[in-house]
Design a protein around this motif. Sequence first.
Motif, mmCIF file in Angstrom:
data_model
loop_
_atom_site.group_PDB
_atom_site.id
_atom_site.type_symbol
_atom_site.label_atom_id
_atom_site.label_comp_id
_atom_site.label_asym_id
_atom_site.label_seq_id
_atom_site.Cartn_x
_atom_site.Cartn_y
_atom_site.Cartn_z
ATOM 1 N N LEU A 159 8.092 -24.379 154.345
ATOM 2 C CA LEU A 159 8.430 -25.598 155.280
ATOM 3 C C LEU A 159 7.178 -26.500 154.970
ATOM 4 C CD1 LEU A 159 9.696 -23.425 158.352
ATOM 5 C CD2 LEU A 159 11.229 -25.100 156.751
ATOM 6 N N LEU A 160 5.904 -25.912 154.734
ATOM 7 C CA LEU A 160 4.682 -26.661 154.596
ATOM 8 C C LEU A 160 4.887 -27.432 153.711
ATOM 9 C CD1 LEU A 160 2.100 -24.037 155.739
ATOM 10 C CD2 LEU A 160 2.680 -26.119 157.014
ATOM 11 N N ARG A 169 -10.362 -27.483 157.639
ATOM 12 C CA ARG A 169 -10.916 -28.549 158.125
ATOM 13 C C ARG A 169 -10.267 -30.097 157.571
ATOM 14 N NH1 ARG A 169 -13.743 -25.958 161.909
ATOM 15 N NH2 ARG A 169 -14.960 -24.325 160.707
ATOM 16 N N ASP A 170 -9.220 -29.758 156.885
ATOM 17 C CA ASP A 170 -8.391 -31.015 156.313
ATOM 18 C C ASP A 170 -7.532 -31.515 157.575
ATOM 19 O OD1 ASP A 170 -6.619 -32.915 155.261
ATOM 20 O OD2 ASP A 170 -6.731 -31.668 152.997
ATOM 21 N N ARG A 171 -8.222 -32.600 158.095
ATOM 22 C CA ARG A 171 -7.332 -33.479 159.224
ATOM 23 C C ARG A 171 -6.087 -33.667 158.944
ATOM 24 N NH1 ARG A 171 -12.153 -37.101 161.663
ATOM 25 N NH2 ARG A 171 -13.785 -35.688 161.839
ATOM 26 N N SER A 172 -5.708 -34.347 157.853
ATOM 27 C CA SER A 172 -4.430 -34.721 157.643
ATOM 28 C C SER A 172 -3.324 -33.768 157.490
ATOM 29 C CB SER A 172 -4.407 -35.429 155.989
ATOM 30 O OG SER A 172 -4.567 -34.545 155.049
ATOM 31 N N CYS A 173 -3.752 -32.609 156.705
ATOM 32 C CA CYS A 173 -2.804 -30.999 157.035
ATOM 33 C C CYS A 173 -2.714 -30.468 158.327
ATOM 34 C CB CYS A 173 -3.304 -30.039 156.114
ATOM 35 S SG CYS A 173 -3.471 -30.587 154.207
ATOM 36 N N THR A 199 0.827 -30.790 160.294
ATOM 37 C CA THR A 199 1.633 -29.727 160.837
ATOM 38 C C THR A 199 1.671 -29.565 162.235
ATOM 39 O OG1 THR A 199 0.245 -28.283 159.035
ATOM 40 C CG2 THR A 199 1.165 -26.912 160.872
ATOM 41 N N SER A 200 0.577 -30.111 163.085
ATOM 42 C CA SER A 200 0.823 -30.228 164.319
ATOM 43 C C SER A 200 2.081 -30.963 164.857
ATOM 44 C CB SER A 200 -0.719 -30.635 164.964
ATOM 45 O OG SER A 200 -0.351 -30.975 166.417
ATOM 46 N N LEU A 259 -4.478 -22.026 158.791
ATOM 47 C CA LEU A 259 -3.947 -23.362 159.046
ATOM 48 C C LEU A 259 -2.958 -23.197 160.501
ATOM 49 C CD1 LEU A 259 -3.389 -26.415 158.591
ATOM 50 C CD2 LEU A 259 -1.783 -25.675 156.962
ATOM 51 N N LEU A 260 -2.096 -22.274 160.272
ATOM 52 C CA LEU A 260 -1.162 -22.360 161.399
ATOM 53 C C LEU A 260 -1.754 -21.794 162.804
ATOM 54 C CD1 LEU A 260 2.045 -21.064 159.280
ATOM 55 C CD2 LEU A 260 1.454 -23.389 159.991
ATOM 56 N N GLY A 261 -2.647 -20.743 162.290
ATOM 57 C CA GLY A 261 -3.444 -19.979 163.735
ATOM 58 C C GLY A 261 -4.181 -21.006 164.408
#
Length: 330
Positions: free
Chosen positions: A222-223, A262-266, A270-271, A321-323
């Motif tokens: 999905l990511l 720390r990747d803001r775009s990712c 995701t959010s 990332l997801l946490g």
Amino acid sequence: MSGQDPDPDSKRPTWLGIYDRPGRPSVTGIEIAAAALSLIWLVVAVVFLVLPEQTQAGGFIVMLLAVFMPVAMIWVAALAMRASRIMREESARLQTAIDAIRQAYVSQQQRSASTYEPAVARKLDEIATATRHTQSTLATFSSKRRDLAPLARPAAPSGQTSLELGTPAEEIPTPLPTDIFIRALNFPETAEDTEGFNALRRAMKDRKTAQLVQAAEDVLTLLSQEGIYMDDLRPDMARPEVWRQFAKGERGRAVAALGGIRDRSCLALTSARMKQDPIFRDAVHHFLRRFDTMIVEFEPQASDADLTALGDTRTARAFMLLGRVAGTFD
């Protein structure tokens, strides 16, 4: 008539908004009017002020001010009007560009939604088929156990123990080695990664590991639809003691170092997917629960090197990332 253009608008240039080149002429009516007024005033000033003799002291300076001051004021007003007109044109072009960007964004979201729906439906069909197959297998297994229950069990050979539930010792699954377990959570690197596929194949024979691997594979797939791949992330690695604190139940800022993405775009993508896609949100929560269960069981027997190696796997990066998006480390 045959001599007329049937479509007068077909020759008009396309309006590109802020990306369009300004189409205004170099000399406009404002400059022409200012030049005409200046010329009229100079003629009147020469006739009435310059031609008569000025004999008084300072009369020449006063005459120059009287002649050129109105001309300067005319051009100041002309330039102000020109600047105001340019600003209005720029504002209109900027608004057109903003409308075009908004329309492109809406179209992209609609295309993305239409692309995701078939994939989601196919995934749901696969889950339903797997569920029916599992239920059928369990029903068959239960019926066989009921049929075999009345039969007397043979005595265990000398020197070989038998469990109370009747499971022979040779049928007990062997524990999965730590290096194989960690290698499976990282998934194969390439299609030629024989070692990675072998580790994954062995891990899928362990029920709990297979559940975690399946949950990780779902969220990674999905990511990838958002263009997010774990190989592109470079997280800040947490110390082994932070992993141990998390395994013992610590949450919040005490284990915030685990959210090293720390990747803001990712994080933003995701959010947004978490808020808009309930299927993605459910898959994420299911994966986080499986990872929590795994780390609680894995930590007591793992060394610091094992925890460090675990934190560098693709599954652990997905957890970081997801946490962080789910607020586990807030």
